[in-house]
Motif scaffolding. Structure first.
Motif, PDB file in Angstrom:
ATOM      1  N   LEU A  56     -37.230   7.954 -14.127  1.00 44.11           N
ATOM      2  CA  LEU A  56     -37.190   9.155 -14.957  1.00 44.11           C
ATOM      3  C   LEU A  56     -38.269   9.122 -16.027  1.00 44.11           C
ATOM      4  O   LEU A  56     -38.756   8.044 -16.392  1.00 44.11           O
ATOM      5  CB  LEU A  56     -35.820   9.260 -15.656  1.00 44.11           C
ATOM      6  CG  LEU A  56     -34.565   9.294 -14.797  1.00 44.11           C
ATOM      7  CD1 LEU A  56     -33.328   9.218 -15.693  1.00 44.11           C
ATOM      8  CD2 LEU A  56     -34.534  10.558 -13.949  1.00 44.11           C
ATOM      9  N   PRO A  57     -38.638  10.266 -16.550  1.00 44.29           N
ATOM     10  CA  PRO A  57     -39.465  10.272 -17.767  1.00 44.29           C
ATOM     11  C   PRO A  57     -38.683   9.565 -18.878  1.00 44.29           C
ATOM     12  O   PRO A  57     -37.441   9.616 -18.902  1.00 44.29           O
ATOM     13  CB  PRO A  57     -39.645  11.763 -18.071  1.00 44.29           C
ATOM     14  CG  PRO A  57     -39.422  12.444 -16.749  1.00 44.29           C
ATOM     15  CD  PRO A  57     -38.373  11.634 -16.062  1.00 44.29           C
TER      16      PRO A  57
ATOM     17  N   SER B 158     -38.664   0.102 -24.227  1.00 48.60           N
ATOM     18  CA  SER B 158     -38.850  -1.191 -23.565  1.00 48.60           C
ATOM     19  C   SER B 158     -39.206  -1.020 -22.096  1.00 48.60           C
ATOM     20  O   SER B 158     -40.063  -1.738 -21.561  1.00 48.60           O
ATOM     21  CB  SER B 158     -37.581  -2.032 -23.702  1.00 48.60           C
ATOM     22  OG  SER B 158     -37.315  -2.323 -25.067  1.00 48.60           O
ATOM     23  N   GLU B 159     -38.570  -0.059 -21.427  1.00 51.88           N
ATOM     24  CA  GLU B 159     -38.881   0.152 -20.018  1.00 51.88           C
ATOM     25  C   GLU B 159     -40.269   0.766 -19.835  1.00 51.88           C
ATOM     26  O   GLU B 159     -40.973   0.449 -18.872  1.00 51.88           O
ATOM     27  CB  GLU B 159     -37.807   1.015 -19.360  1.00 51.88           C
ATOM     28  CG  GLU B 159     -36.488   0.283 -19.230  1.00 51.88           C
ATOM     29  CD  GLU B 159     -35.720   0.647 -17.975  1.00 51.88           C
ATOM     30  OE1 GLU B 159     -36.117   1.591 -17.258  1.00 51.88           O
ATOM     31  OE2 GLU B 159     -34.721  -0.039 -17.706  1.00 51.88           O
ATOM     32  N   THR B 160     -40.666   1.607 -20.758  1.00 53.55           N
ATOM     33  CA  THR B 160     -42.038   2.125 -20.705  1.00 53.55           C
ATOM     34  C   THR B 160     -43.015   0.966 -20.897  1.00 53.55           C
ATOM     35  O   THR B 160     -44.067   0.913 -20.248  1.00 53.55           O
ATOM     36  CB  THR B 160     -42.252   3.200 -21.781  1.00 53.55           C
ATOM     37  OG1 THR B 160     -41.395   4.311 -21.516  1.00 53.55           O
ATOM     38  CG2 THR B 160     -43.696   3.690 -21.793  1.00 53.55           C
TER      39      THR B 160
ATOM     40  N   LEU C 187     -22.939   0.961  -9.249  1.00 51.70           N
ATOM     41  CA  LEU C 187     -22.152   1.006  -8.017  1.00 51.70           C
ATOM     42  C   LEU C 187     -21.316   2.279  -7.942  1.00 51.70           C
ATOM     43  O   LEU C 187     -21.123   2.856  -6.869  1.00 51.70           O
ATOM     44  CB  LEU C 187     -21.245  -0.222  -7.931  1.00 51.70           C
ATOM     45  CG  LEU C 187     -21.942  -1.576  -7.771  1.00 51.70           C
ATOM     46  CD1 LEU C 187     -20.924  -2.703  -7.751  1.00 51.70           C
ATOM     47  CD2 LEU C 187     -22.797  -1.598  -6.504  1.00 51.70           C
ATOM     48  N   GLN C 188     -20.843   2.715  -9.087  1.00 56.21           N
ATOM     49  CA  GLN C 188     -20.011   3.926  -9.128  1.00 56.21           C
ATOM     50  C   GLN C 188     -20.804   5.158  -8.684  1.00 56.21           C
ATOM     51  O   GLN C 188     -20.295   6.013  -7.957  1.00 56.21           O
ATOM     52  CB  GLN C 188     -19.467   4.137 -10.536  1.00 56.21           C
ATOM     53  CG  GLN C 188     -18.591   5.375 -10.691  1.00 56.21           C
ATOM     54  CD  GLN C 188     -18.112   5.568 -12.126  1.00 56.21           C
ATOM     55  OE1 GLN C 188     -18.340   4.734 -12.998  1.00 56.21           O
ATOM     56  NE2 GLN C 188     -17.438   6.671 -12.377  1.00 56.21           N
ATOM     57  N   HIS C 189     -22.067   5.212  -9.113  1.00 62.48           N
ATOM     58  CA  HIS C 189     -22.878   6.404  -8.831  1.00 62.48           C
ATOM     59  C   HIS C 189     -23.829   6.222  -7.648  1.00 62.48           C
ATOM     60  O   HIS C 189     -24.412   7.196  -7.159  1.00 62.48           O
ATOM     61  CB  HIS C 189     -23.683   6.788 -10.071  1.00 62.48           C
ATOM     62  CG  HIS C 189     -22.827   7.149 -11.258  1.00 62.48           C
ATOM     63  ND1 HIS C 189     -22.092   8.304 -11.318  1.00 62.48           N
ATOM     64  CD2 HIS C 189     -22.576   6.476 -12.421  1.00 62.48           C
ATOM     65  CE1 HIS C 189     -21.428   8.350 -12.472  1.00 62.48           C
ATOM     66  NE2 HIS C 189     -21.697   7.257 -13.150  1.00 62.48           N
ATOM     67  N   GLY C 190     -24.030   4.968  -7.228  1.00 63.40           N
ATOM     68  CA  GLY C 190     -24.923   4.717  -6.105  1.00 63.40           C
ATOM     69  C   GLY C 190     -26.389   4.828  -6.448  1.00 63.40           C
ATOM     70  O   GLY C 190     -27.248   4.868  -5.557  1.00 63.40           O
ATOM     71  N   VAL C 191     -26.695   4.872  -7.738  1.00 59.92           N
ATOM     72  CA  VAL C 191     -28.086   4.996  -8.159  1.00 59.92           C
ATOM     73  C   VAL C 191     -28.299   4.247  -9.462  1.00 59.92           C
ATOM     74  O   VAL C 191     -27.414   4.203 -10.326  1.00 59.92           O
ATOM     75  CB  VAL C 191     -28.485   6.489  -8.320  1.00 59.92           C
ATOM     76  CG1 VAL C 191     -27.644   7.162  -9.408  1.00 59.92           C
ATOM     77  CG2 VAL C 191     -29.964   6.628  -8.641  1.00 59.92           C
ATOM     78  N   MET C 192     -29.471   3.643  -9.578  1.00 63.43           N
ATOM     79  CA  MET C 192     -29.887   2.975 -10.805  1.00 63.43           C
ATOM     80  C   MET C 192     -30.991   3.810 -11.426  1.00 63.43           C
ATOM     81  O   MET C 192     -31.950   4.178 -10.746  1.00 63.43           O
ATOM     82  CB  MET C 192     -30.409   1.571 -10.496  1.00 63.43           C
ATOM     83  CG  MET C 192     -30.899   0.801 -11.709  1.00 63.43           C
ATOM     84  SD  MET C 192     -31.540  -0.830 -11.213  1.00 63.43           S
ATOM     85  CE  MET C 192     -31.722  -1.586 -12.833  1.00 63.43           C
ATOM     86  N   ILE C 193     -30.841   4.151 -12.691  1.00 68.14           N
ATOM     87  CA  ILE C 193     -31.873   4.957 -13.348  1.00 68.14           C
ATOM     88  C   ILE C 193     -32.639   4.112 -14.346  1.00 68.14           C
ATOM     89  O   ILE C 193     -32.151   3.099 -14.849  1.00 68.14           O
ATOM     90  CB  ILE C 193     -31.276   6.190 -14.059  1.00 68.14           C
ATOM     91  CG1 ILE C 193     -30.312   5.758 -15.181  1.00 68.14           C
ATOM     92  CG2 ILE C 193     -30.582   7.099 -13.058  1.00 68.14           C
ATOM     93  CD1 ILE C 193     -29.853   6.922 -16.054  1.00 68.14           C
ATOM     94  N   GLY C 194     -33.861   4.519 -14.625  1.00 76.39           N
ATOM     95  CA  GLY C 194     -34.689   3.816 -15.599  1.00 76.39           C
ATOM     96  C   GLY C 194     -36.009   4.539 -15.747  1.00 76.39           C
ATOM     97  O   GLY C 194     -36.213   5.624 -15.171  1.00 76.39           O
ATOM     98  N   CYS C 195     -36.920   3.949 -16.500  1.00 72.10           N
ATOM     99  CA  CYS C 195     -38.246   4.551 -16.656  1.00 72.10           C
ATOM    100  C   CYS C 195     -39.331   3.480 -16.628  1.00 72.10           C
ATOM    101  O   CYS C 195     -40.373   3.621 -17.257  1.00 72.10           O
ATOM    102  CB  CYS C 195     -38.335   5.389 -17.931  1.00 72.10           C
ATOM    103  SG  CYS C 195     -38.046   4.504 -19.482  1.00 72.10           S
ATOM    104  N   ALA C 196     -39.057   2.385 -15.886  1.00 77.42           N
ATOM    105  CA  ALA C 196     -39.998   1.273 -15.824  1.00 77.42           C
ATOM    106  C   ALA C 196     -41.028   1.433 -14.716  1.00 77.42           C
ATOM    107  O   ALA C 196     -41.923   0.594 -14.579  1.00 77.42           O
ATOM    108  CB  ALA C 196     -39.236  -0.038 -15.637  1.00 77.42           C
ATOM    109  N   GLY C 197     -40.899   2.489 -13.922  1.00 77.66           N
ATOM    110  CA  GLY C 197     -41.865   2.708 -12.851  1.00 77.66           C
ATOM    111  C   GLY C 197     -41.942   1.517 -11.913  1.00 77.66           C
ATOM    112  O   GLY C 197     -40.934   0.975 -11.480  1.00 77.66           O
TER     113      GLY C 197
END
Length: 287
Positions: free
Chosen positions: A222-223, A247-249, A152-162
């Protein structure tokens, strides 16, 4: 008597909460490494016993007179196989009627590095001859909802789960399933693939979060190396950035998805959907 290892942990406490609806407190043994953290359990009439995965003698004493043991997997990645072996040996020495173990979803085919020690533990249980039931827990919804504040602070969720779908459920659902297995007969030899009834992608998670907050939250894929680096930069301690990235890969490859309905069948109702868990988490964040 029913012994729960790691009883003061996040899952352990919920298992005990579920068990208290099924059996008297005096029939429950909370096997814990830090007895002082279980004072509230003792006040409920639960037997609190010292038990350290790395101290086999403590496990043998903790399991004295116990008929069933729930081995909640250790949180010490890299040490778990040996620690679990100590629990298995103690359960065998105690001649328990049933050993239940919290493994990982799709253990035999999973590419997750987390699966390695679970597979080894499942093999050790089979080799021990101890009557056992395997609870292959899927991903906990809290693995993602715990990160809502910075999202919520950044307005974006990052990950690498495609576009990988994740069949998660909150810990409470898995705990309820464990309590059911511990209090039902005929469980020895069974293997349950436990997963949420409905899967979601991380982009869909961001969409639910947007709907519930009225804000625009996006998902940035992300990669794996970049995601790991971001977690390290955020102060996530080793080895978890690498474990989470892997785990996300794995999720991208389908390792955290399942169509199994074992979980909802055990608990007798649909699993808690991710949007409901997000809603609950938002109430906490707002508070």
């Amino acid at each position: 008597m029913l012994a729960i290892t790691g009883a003061t942990g996040q899952l352990g406490r919920l298992v005990i909460e579920a068990l208290l609806k099924k059996v008297p407190a005096a029939q429950i043994v909370a096997a814990v490494r830090q007895v002082d953290k279980a004072q509230d359990l003792a006040e409920l009439g639960i037997q609190v016993r010292y038990a350290d995965y790395s101290k086999p003698e403590s496990l043998r004493e903790a399991f004295s007179g116990v008929s069933k043991v729930l081995l909640i997997s250790s949180s010490e990645v890299g040490q778990r196989a040996a620690q679990h072996q100590a629990v298995i040996d103690a359960a065998k020495s105690a001649n328990v009627e049933l050993l239940a173990y919290t493994s990982i979803l799709n253990a035999e085919s999973s590419s997750l590095m987390l699966a390695e020690e679970h597979v080894a533990t499942e093999a050790a249980i089979r080799e021990s001859g101890v009557p056992a039931v395997i609870l292959r827990n899927g991903w906990y919804s809290e693995n993602y909802t715990m990160g809502i504040a910075p999202i919520l602070q950044h307005g974006v969720m990052i990950g690498c789960a495609g576009e990988g779908r994740i069949s998660s459920a909150p810990r409470r659902d898995y705990a309820e399933a464990a309590a059911t297995v511990l209090t039902q007969d005929g469980q020895a030899g069974k293997v349950y693939e436990l997963a949420g009834d409905q899967g979601f992608t991380l982009a869909e998670f961001a969409g639910y979060l947007s709907e519930l907050t009225g804000r625009s939250i996006t998902y940035q894929n992300l990669p794996e190396a970049d995601y790991v680096q971001a977690l390290e930069g955020a102060g996530v301690p080793a080895p978890f950035p690498v474990v989470l990235g892997n785990s996300e890969t794995g999720a991208a490859a389908g390792d955290l998805f399942s169509v199994s309905k074992d979980l909802s069948q055990l608990i007798g109702h649909p699993t808690t959907p991710i949007d409901a868990t997000i809603k609950d988490a938002l109430a906490t964040v707002s508070a």
